[in-house]
Each structure stands twice: as C-alpha cells, then as structure tokens.
Design a protein around this motif. Structure first.
Motif, PDB file in Angstrom:
ATOM      1  N   ARG A  57     -74.911 -24.537 -17.650  1.00  0.00           N
ATOM      2  CA  ARG A  57     -76.117 -24.318 -17.420  1.00  0.00           C
ATOM      3  C   ARG A  57     -76.432 -23.448 -16.136  1.00  0.00           C
ATOM      4  O   ARG A  57     -77.283 -22.258 -16.020  1.00  0.00           O
ATOM      5  CB  ARG A  57     -77.091 -25.440 -17.263  1.00  0.00           C
ATOM      6  CG  ARG A  57     -78.705 -25.320 -16.836  1.00  0.00           C
ATOM      7  CD  ARG A  57     -79.594 -26.491 -16.539  1.00  0.00           C
ATOM      8  NE  ARG A  57     -78.796 -27.497 -15.645  1.00  0.00           N
ATOM      9  CZ  ARG A  57     -79.577 -27.920 -14.647  1.00  0.00           C
ATOM     10  NH1 ARG A  57     -80.908 -27.957 -14.918  1.00  0.00           N
ATOM     11  NH2 ARG A  57     -79.048 -28.659 -13.839  1.00  0.00           N
ATOM     12  N   THR A  92     -86.371 -22.199 -22.453  1.00  0.00           N
ATOM     13  CA  THR A  92     -85.493 -22.371 -21.400  1.00  0.00           C
ATOM     14  C   THR A  92     -85.465 -21.117 -20.348  1.00  0.00           C
ATOM     15  O   THR A  92     -85.318 -21.032 -19.488  1.00  0.00           O
ATOM     16  CB  THR A  92     -84.041 -22.758 -22.128  1.00  0.00           C
ATOM     17  OG1 THR A  92     -84.421 -24.018 -22.749  1.00  0.00           O
ATOM     18  CG2 THR A  92     -83.099 -22.919 -20.980  1.00  0.00           C
ATOM     19  N   TYR A  96     -85.956 -20.639 -16.698  1.00  0.00           N
ATOM     20  CA  TYR A  96     -85.056 -20.217 -15.611  1.00  0.00           C
ATOM     21  C   TYR A  96     -85.767 -19.140 -14.960  1.00  0.00           C
ATOM     22  O   TYR A  96     -85.609 -19.024 -13.597  1.00  0.00           O
ATOM     23  CB  TYR A  96     -83.897 -19.570 -16.254  1.00  0.00           C
ATOM     24  CG  TYR A  96     -82.832 -20.279 -16.758  1.00  0.00           C
ATOM     25  CD1 TYR A  96     -83.020 -21.951 -16.830  1.00  0.00           C
ATOM     26  CD2 TYR A  96     -81.791 -20.050 -17.862  1.00  0.00           C
ATOM     27  CE1 TYR A  96     -82.188 -22.562 -17.312  1.00  0.00           C
ATOM     28  CE2 TYR A  96     -81.045 -20.938 -18.526  1.00  0.00           C
ATOM     29  CZ  TYR A  96     -81.168 -22.436 -18.346  1.00  0.00           C
ATOM     30  OH  TYR A  96     -80.338 -23.148 -18.820  1.00  0.00           O
TER      31      TYR A  96
END
Length: 103
Positions: A57, A92, A96
């Motif tokens: 990640r 996602t 971010y």
C-alpha cells in the motif's frame, strides 16, 4: 515520453516546431497524453521490478503521488487506468489523492 522528430514542413497544428537562429530545424510530435500514461506506467513497473499491482500500500501511494505530479489524472480515464495497473479501485485512488491533499 515517446515523442517523434519530423521535418518542419511536415509539422501539424499540434506539433511543436523548434527553431535555431531564426530558422525552423525540427518539429516534435508528442504522443497523446493517454499514450504517455501507458509509457509512464510501464517505466514505473520496470523501475519497481515487478507488476505495480504486487506493490504494498505504501509503495502504491507513492506511485499515485508520482503520477499526480506528472499530470496523470488530467488524462481522460486516468484514474481508471492507474487503478487497473495498481490492482485497486477508483475509490482507493481518490482516497490516496485526498489523503495527500489533507497534509
């Protein structure tokens, strides 16, 4: 980035003509931004030595920061393209991006 050099006489309206001492010497045809994004993703995979989807990640977040700095998300379907390459959802990618803006 995948640009192409052409004789100045073959330059189209989207091309950049470079001059030297007042004379046109070469034209540069830049690829479409979407093609450039594919080149950038391929270069990042080579740099990492493995598919981007296999990164952890933290590494994926760094990739997103790098791509944002290069304007990847101004390209139509840029978020979807990057999400596919990273093996994550569009949501996602937006998380971010938003996380970095909050800092």
């Amino acid at each position: 980035m995948g640009g192409e050099l052409l004789p100045p006489g073959e330059a189209g309206p989207e091309d950049v003509v470079l001059a030297w001492e007042g004379a046109d010497v070469v034209a540069v045809r830049l690829p479409q931004l979407a093609e450039s994004l594919d080149h950038i993703l391929t270069a990042l995979e080579r740099r990492e030595g493995r598919p981007l989807a296999e990164l952890d990640r933290k590494a994926k977040q760094e990739i997103v920061r790098t791509l944002e700095a290069r304007g990847a998300f101004t390209v139509r379907h840029g978020v979807e393209t990057v999400a596919g390459a990273l093996g994550v959802s569009r949501f996602t990618i937006y998380n971010y991006l938003n996380r970095d803006k909050g800092r």
